[in-house]
Motif scaffolding. Structure first.
Motif, PDB file in Angstrom:
ATOM      1  N   GLU A  21       0.817  -1.211   0.000  1.00 49.34           N
ATOM      2  CA  GLU A  21       0.000   0.000   0.000  1.00 49.34           C
ATOM      3  C   GLU A  21       0.856   1.268   0.000  1.00 49.34           C
ATOM      4  N   ASP A  22       0.218   2.377  -0.390  1.00 51.38           N
ATOM      5  CA  ASP A  22       0.806   3.712  -0.322  1.00 51.38           C
ATOM      6  C   ASP A  22       2.201   3.739  -0.959  1.00 51.38           C
ATOM      7  N   GLY A  24       5.040   5.185  -3.244  1.00 49.46           N
ATOM      8  CA  GLY A  24       5.444   6.503  -3.707  1.00 49.46           C
ATOM      9  C   GLY A  24       5.775   6.551  -5.187  1.00 49.46           C
ATOM     10  N   ARG A  96     -14.367   7.916   0.206  1.00 50.08           N
ATOM     11  CA  ARG A  96     -13.322   7.215  -0.525  1.00 50.08           C
ATOM     12  C   ARG A  96     -13.874   6.605  -1.800  1.00 50.08           C
ATOM     13  N   ASP A 112      -6.003   2.186  -7.133  1.00 51.43           N
ATOM     14  CA  ASP A 112      -5.968   3.634  -6.910  1.00 51.43           C
ATOM     15  C   ASP A 112      -7.035   4.033  -5.905  1.00 51.43           C
ATOM     16  N   GLU A 122      -7.144  13.617  -1.628  1.00 56.17           N
ATOM     17  CA  GLU A 122      -5.817  13.013  -1.631  1.00 56.17           C
ATOM     18  C   GLU A 122      -5.877  11.709  -2.410  1.00 56.17           C
ATOM     19  N   GLU A 124      -3.685   8.071  -3.603  1.00 53.93           N
ATOM     20  CA  GLU A 124      -2.553   7.178  -3.360  1.00 53.93           C
ATOM     21  C   GLU A 124      -2.768   5.903  -4.157  1.00 53.93           C
ATOM     22  N   SER A 125      -1.710   5.124  -4.301  1.00 59.39           N
ATOM     23  CA  SER A 125      -1.779   3.898  -5.095  1.00 59.39           C
ATOM     24  C   SER A 125      -1.194   2.729  -4.322  1.00 59.39           C
ATOM     25  N   ALA A 126      -1.750   1.552  -4.580  1.00 54.73           N
ATOM     26  CA  ALA A 126      -1.233   0.304  -4.033  1.00 54.73           C
ATOM     27  C   ALA A 126      -1.093  -0.683  -5.183  1.00 54.73           C
TER      28      ALA A 126
END
Length: 262
Positions: A21-22, A24, A96, A112, A122, A124-126
């Protein structure tokens, strides 16, 4: 297994897929044939099933009990029955949206997340590694959560909405507190806090706090014998063990540094 009666052999086709997860830098993460075990945290695993519909490739993701209460269909071409963007549930304080797609590498499903909280969005991607099954904690592990410095216990309904919960950060004992919440008869979220020290020292709690604890315990479906107060007492005993907590936080920080390049 009920599915086995309708779809003989499905049990042997299901497999565990590991999730990071998360992330960068997604491109850097997928640059190696397999997840880099030196920098991967692997906080989570999901149940996966590879599918093929008239020569169209896809994967079915089953994530019950963690983030998503429903099966998610991910088709390589993004066409029906591809799930696409959807709302998985959550709390009344945030919104979400999730989307699962095949990564061009063919080895991962890209997950996503868009979250809107107080008007701020916000993203973030996993990545879910679906090319090989999760085999053992030596290769890719979920043990990371054992020393994670934020703990939570949540109850969700069938749609994924969070009904009640307990969460806390691993802070210095004299400054830490448990945060709890539940839904009242009008479906309004009631939030309250109790300090670590008040629980540990068995100080008299107000009638309002005791009533809130009882409501929260009921919605968490904890029994009276092993109720919420007893759970908090056991946790506070561990939190007050300075040597244990220092070891735990040190291990957690080492993992954080290790995974900074994922």
């Amino acid at each position: 297994m009920e599915l086995e009666k309708t779809y003989p052999g499905i049990g042997s086709a299901l497999f565990l897929a590991s999730c990071e997860e998360d992330i960068g830098n997604v491109n850097r993460y997928v640059s190696t044939p397999t997840p880099d075990t030196r920098t991967s945290e692997k906080e989570h695993v999901v149940i996966a099933l590879n599918i093929e519909l008239e020569d169209r490739v896809g994967v079915l993701i089953l994530d019950t009990g963690y983030h998503v209460p429903q099966p998610v269909t991910v088709m390589e071409d993004g066409l029906y029955p591809h799930t696409g963007w959807f709302k998985p549930g959550g709390t009344s304080r945030s919104r979400r949206l999730y989307n699962y797609t095949f990564h061009p590498s063919g080895r991962y499903v890209l997950w996503d997340v868009k979250e809107t909280r107080k008007g701020i969005e916000e993203c973030e991607s996993a990545l879910i590694y679906t090319h090989q099954a999760f085999l053992s904690p030596v290769d890719c592990t979920e043990r990371r959560n054992l020393v994670y410095n934020f703990k939570s216990l949540l109850k969700r309904d069938a749609s994924g909405k969070v009904l009640a919960g307990l969460y806390f950060g691993l802070k210095p004992f004299d400054r830490g507190f448990f945060s709890l919440f539940y839904q009242d008869e009008n479906q309004k979220q009631i939030d309250f806090k109790i300090s670590f020290s008040d629980v540990y020292n068995a100080r008299d709690l107000s009638e309002t706090t005791l009533e809130n604890l009882l409501h929260c315990q009921t919605q968490l479906e904890l029994s009276d014998r092993d109720g919420l107060i007893e759970l908090l007492k056991k946790i506070s005993l561990a939190l007050n063990n300075a040597e244990f907590m220092q070891q735990l936080l040190t291990i957690n920080q080492r993992i954080v540094i290790l995974a900074e390049n994922n």
